[in-house]
Design a protein around this motif. Structure first.
Motif, PDB file in Angstrom:
ATOM      1  N   ILE A 454      12.264 -84.697 105.883  1.00 32.46           N
ATOM      2  CA  ILE A 454      11.194 -85.406 105.447  1.00 32.46           C
ATOM      3  C   ILE A 454      10.790 -85.038 104.034  1.00 32.46           C
ATOM      4  CG2 ILE A 454       8.754 -86.239 105.735  1.00 32.46           C
ATOM      5  CD1 ILE A 454       9.462 -85.772 108.875  1.00 32.46           C
ATOM      6  N   ILE A 455      10.903 -85.888 103.149  1.00 33.79           N
ATOM      7  CA  ILE A 455      10.865 -85.373 101.756  1.00 33.79           C
ATOM      8  C   ILE A 455      10.123 -86.230 100.888  1.00 33.79           C
ATOM      9  CG2 ILE A 455      12.840 -83.890 101.346  1.00 33.79           C
ATOM     10  CD1 ILE A 455      14.431 -86.204 100.343  1.00 33.79           C
ATOM     11  N   GLY A 456       9.144 -85.818 100.152  1.00 31.79           N
ATOM     12  CA  GLY A 456       8.409 -86.948  99.304  1.00 31.79           C
ATOM     13  C   GLY A 456       7.243 -85.991  98.290  1.00 31.79           C
ATOM     14  N   LYS A 462       4.285 -87.046 103.774  1.00 33.89           N
ATOM     15  CA  LYS A 462       5.128 -86.274 104.612  1.00 33.89           C
ATOM     16  C   LYS A 462       4.567 -85.853 105.622  1.00 33.89           C
ATOM     17  CE  LYS A 462       5.455 -83.031 101.219  1.00 33.89           C
ATOM     18  NZ  LYS A 462       4.460 -83.669 100.956  1.00 33.89           N
ATOM     19  N   ASP A 668       7.726 -76.798 107.796  1.00 34.91           N
ATOM     20  CA  ASP A 668       7.300 -77.425 106.722  1.00 34.91           C
ATOM     21  C   ASP A 668       7.410 -76.486 105.495  1.00 34.91           C
ATOM     22  OD1 ASP A 668       5.555 -79.074 104.834  1.00 34.91           O
ATOM     23  OD2 ASP A 668       4.009 -79.135 106.353  1.00 34.91           O
ATOM     24  N   ILE A 700      10.717 -80.285 106.310  1.00 30.99           N
ATOM     25  CA  ILE A 700       9.521 -81.138 105.269  1.00 30.99           C
ATOM     26  C   ILE A 700       9.534 -80.362 104.220  1.00 30.99           C
ATOM     27  CG2 ILE A 700       7.446 -82.020 105.510  1.00 30.99           C
ATOM     28  CD1 ILE A 700       7.403 -81.156 108.638  1.00 30.99           C
ATOM     29  N   GLN A 702       8.137 -80.901  99.681  1.00 28.65           N
ATOM     30  CA  GLN A 702       7.735 -81.715  98.527  1.00 28.65           C
ATOM     31  C   GLN A 702       8.497 -81.302  97.340  1.00 28.65           C
ATOM     32  OE1 GLN A 702       3.736 -80.976  98.377  1.00 28.65           O
ATOM     33  NE2 GLN A 702       3.691 -79.445  96.921  1.00 28.65           N
TER      34      GLN A 702
END
Length: 790
Positions: A454-456, A462, A668, A700, A702
């Motif tokens: 899950i990337i953003g 996220k 995370d 996860i 960013q």
């Protein structure tokens, strides 16, 4: 007087009735609704005997992402589709069917319902189910969109037809697989269901089984025929409670766009589109074109004679004659040298509506699409009954309107648009399809490699996406869930679900022993040998060496580790598990420089400031939802803490495997794990090993640049069939597009996109999504991390 067909309870032989049709010779009119359905028999294996000598079979196939694909991928798909068309020789009749019809809302509701259980979370289940229902209502009016390929041949008997049809079916499966489309054969009951849903009210259930058929003495048509047909109108008809109109596409444009078929299919109306494709034998096609060229040349000579007699330039010819002559010669060249074939194509569209005015509006809407492509959509005047027969998935075409097209011209009606993703329960919710507004429901456990990312960018959603998936998995499955939380974001959700939050810090009284060992830790005979990989990574990270441990240091370490685990292997109870202090003591006993160096490395973690990891595990890890909060570990220990938790999760995965439970693992700030070689290598092992042990790791992050800068990212991406990509920074987009083969159209969904918007990668499927979770719900308040909403 209206021509009506009533549905009867059994098939009978009616007395023939003659009807005078417009500009047509007299023909027999069926007396019952069943007789209007132009087939003789359907067998349980799905083969349909349409008439005395014609048999057909049907395949349902799933859509692929054609419209959002890269240009070179589009070209490849187009070329492969041309190969598929060229596979059909003149003995095979082909029908492509596209049906958009209103589904029973109860069927959708059943797929998203969450059963209540004997626990304390039914209130949350009800709220989550209500959220899914509200999202379902945003979809395209509950339309069910399905695609079929029907093919048929002439044969002397069912047995003869079956052999060849099944051989053709196998070849088609291979061709469709090459296009990336998943296909399945329809059995007899499934073919009947397709026709039933097309002919009857959307709310009418289909009940059928072969035993019931045999016992009742009825025919298959009795189970699918509507209450009646009314073909009184010249350009429309009624069946059951619906109005319908069959039209044909008159192809006038010299060139067509590959989006024409897509533009019809994205209409949010009840409609059916069918293409009948009949190949002409190559030698006959060439002879036909040559005859046309001869005729055109003859006409050209006649025009030149007229010019000479009239006294004007003989080179001045009618423009149509010049155009047709050039086109005919180009067509002949294509057939002779460009691997093109000639097909007779009939394009039909049937609109269906609950009222005459709605039917007219739907027709004008479809006609507008045809007109924008320089084509014309015309009703089949006085041929509606024939049109209905041609629309049904039987493989026959009684409509005498055909257009000769080459392979590439036929292939321009590309039968692919964009994929949907709606799997039955216990699938999880991932938002709405940004193209169709339909629910995205998927079960990651069905993927070959369910690992995910899950990337953003910050604020893109996220953490919220991860929490929503965690909640969904908790409510609808019995799976266990473990979270590594470096920023203390997940505690409110975990507490609401009565999970365990383990806070690990220098001053904490909650401890995790890095040397915990499950005897099922490895499929090999010696679990300690596999544990050594983790211990090497731990020591390398503790030593801060980028080059790793020296061979002599690994030998000394291996010798000591084998010794400290002996008491536990002989009597496997938790009290006999070694701690770092036991390893430290063994190293001090060895009079070698390597042992002294390793002992010095361990000293701070045994007797110094970082002795948080020098204890037996004292937290209850039996809760099915557990969150390791490592925010207060500090920068120096955070990576080490994440590594220790990874190993703890591996112990849990091996334990759950025996109980046939899936273990979800969320990490995370995953980019921290890839910054160091040791933690990166161990993370890759987790990604490779978890799948066959029933574990589903999810990263996860960013910091995409940090993620992609790692040499190990290729291994992570290659072993992840699930990616939930939210908004991306401009500098990251190009790198991601290269790594994941994303087209410009797809990339636009992660460029300056809002929160909860992006791309979902599920196996080979890439779908743009949008997820606007209702903010007024209690779940949203628990899951949000926005400072002004917490």
């Amino acid at each position: 007087m209206p021509v009506q067909r009533k549905k009867q309870k059994s098939e009978v032989n009616p007395i023939p009735v003659k009807r005078q049709t417009h500009n047509k010779p007299q023909q027999l009119i069926p007396k019952t609704a069943q007789k209007t359905l132009a087939y003789k028999l359907i067998y349980p294996d799905g083969i349909c005997q349409v008439n005395e000598r014609f048999y057909s079979k049907a395949i349902q196939y799933q859509d692929i992402n054609y419209q959002l694909a890269l240009e070179e991928d589009k070209r490849a798909i187009f070329d492969k589709y041309c190969e598929l068309l060229n596979y059909f020789d003149s003995s095979i009749k082909v029908q492509l069917c596209f049906y958009n019809h209103s589904g029973r809302i109860e069927d959708y509701q059943t797929s998203i319902d969450i059963d209540e259980q004997a626990d304390a979370f039914n209130a949350i289940r009800r709220e989550y189910a209500e959220m899914l229902s509200s999202q379902l209502a945003k979809g395209n009016n509950g339309l069910v969109k399905s695609k079929y390929l029907v093919f048929g041949i002439e044969a002397d008997s069912y047995k003869t037809a079956k052999v060849r049809l099944e051989r053709i079916e196998l070849d088609l499966f291979g061709q469709l697989r090459g296009l990336g489309a998943i296909a399945q054969s329809l059995n007899g009951a499934e073919r009947l269901r397709v026709m039933h849903d097309l002919l009857n009210e959307s709310q009418e259930k289909f009940h059928f089984d072969w035993k019931q058929l045999k016992a009742s003495g009825l025919g298959t048509k009795d189970f699918i025929a509507p209450n009646g047909f009314d073909f009184h109108e010249s350009n429309s008809f009624r069946m059951s409670g619906k109005y319908a109109q069959v039209s044909y596409l008159q192809i006038l444009a010299p060139e067509l766009s590959d989006e024409l078929l897509k533009n019809f299919l994205i209409l949010e109306n009840d409609l059916a589109v069918t293409l009948h494709i009949q190949s002409i034998q190559q030698t006959e096609a060439i002879k036909l074109i040559k005859r046309k060229i001869t005729d055109l040349d003859k006409m050209k000579i006649e025009e030149q004679k007229k010019a000479i007699r009239s006294g004007y330039d003989m080179d001045i010819l009618p423009s149509d004659l010049v155009t047709y002559g050039a086109e005919a010669k180009t067509l002949l060249e294509s057939l002779q040298s460009r691997n093109e074939r000639l097909f007779l194509v009939t394009f039909l569209l049937m609109n269906m509506a609950n009222s005459k005015s709605k039917l007219e509006n739907d027709f004008y809407q479809a006609a507008g699409i045809a007109q924008s492509a320089n084509c014309s959509l015309r009703p089949l005047n006085f041929q509606q009954e024939r049109g209905l027969t041609a629309i049904l998935p039987l493989g026959i075409n009684p409509v005498p309107i055909e257009r000769a097209l080459t392979t590439s011209a036929t292939a321009i009606f590309v039968p692919f648009t964009t994929q949907e993703l709606f799997q039955p329960a216990p699938a999880l919710y991932y938002g709405l399809n940004a193209l169709s507004n339909n629910l995205l429901m998927a079960d990651r456990r069905k993927l070959k490699t369910p690992n995910g990312l899950i990337i953003g960018t910050p604020g893109s959603g996220k953490s919220f996406a991860a929490k929503r998936e965690i909640t969904n998995a908790f409510l609808v499955t019995e799976d266990e869930i473990v979270i590594t939380d470096p920023e203390s974001e997940y505690a409110p959700l975990v507490n609401a679900l009565q999970g365990a939050v383990v806070r690990i810090s220098i001053n904490s009284s909650q401890y995790i022993n890095p040397l915990d060992l499950n005897l099922d830790y490895s499929e090999e005979e010696d679990p300690v040998a596999l544990k050594m990989d983790f211990i090497f990574s731990f020591m390398e990270l503790a030593a801060g060496r980028k080059s790793g441990l020296k061979p002599e240091e690994k030998s000394v370490l291996d010798r000591c580790v084998q010794l400290i685990y002996q008491p536990y292997l002989q009597d496997p109870k938790p009290a006999n598990l070694p701690t770092l202090e036991d390893l430290y003591a063994r190293l001090l006993e060895i009079d070698e420089p390597s042992a002294r160096y390793l002992a010095t490395v361990l000293e701070i973690y045994v007797t110094g400031s970082y002795k948080v990891f020098n204890h037996h595990t004292n937290v209850n890890t039996d809760n099915r939802l557990i969150c390791f909060d490592i925010r207060e570990l500090g920068k120096q220990l955070k990576k080490l803490g994440m590594l220790v938790i990874q190993d703890q999760v591996w112990n849990r995965v091996t334990r759950n495997r025996a109980a046939k439970k899936t273990t979800w693992f969320y990490q995370d700030e995953f980019h921290l794990m890839l910054k160091e070689e040791q933690t990166a290598a161990y993370s890759v092992e987790i990604w490779k090993r978890f799948r066959k042990w029933g574990g589903i790791p999810t990263a996860i992050t960013q910091n995409v640049k940090d993620l992609l800068a790692s040499r190990e990212i290729e291994n992570i991406l290659d072993n992840s069939d699930f990616i939930y990509m939210l908004n991306q920074a401009s500098g990251d987009q190009e790198i991601l597009a290269k790594h994941l083969n994303i087209s410009k159209d797809q990339l636009s969904y992660v460029t300056h996109s809002g929160e909860g918007q992006g791309l979902l990668f599920y196996g080979n499927t890439i779908i743009p999504f949008s997820d606007h979770f209702p903010k007024e719900t209690q779940l949203y308040q628990i899951m949000t991390t926005k400072p002004d909403e917490v």
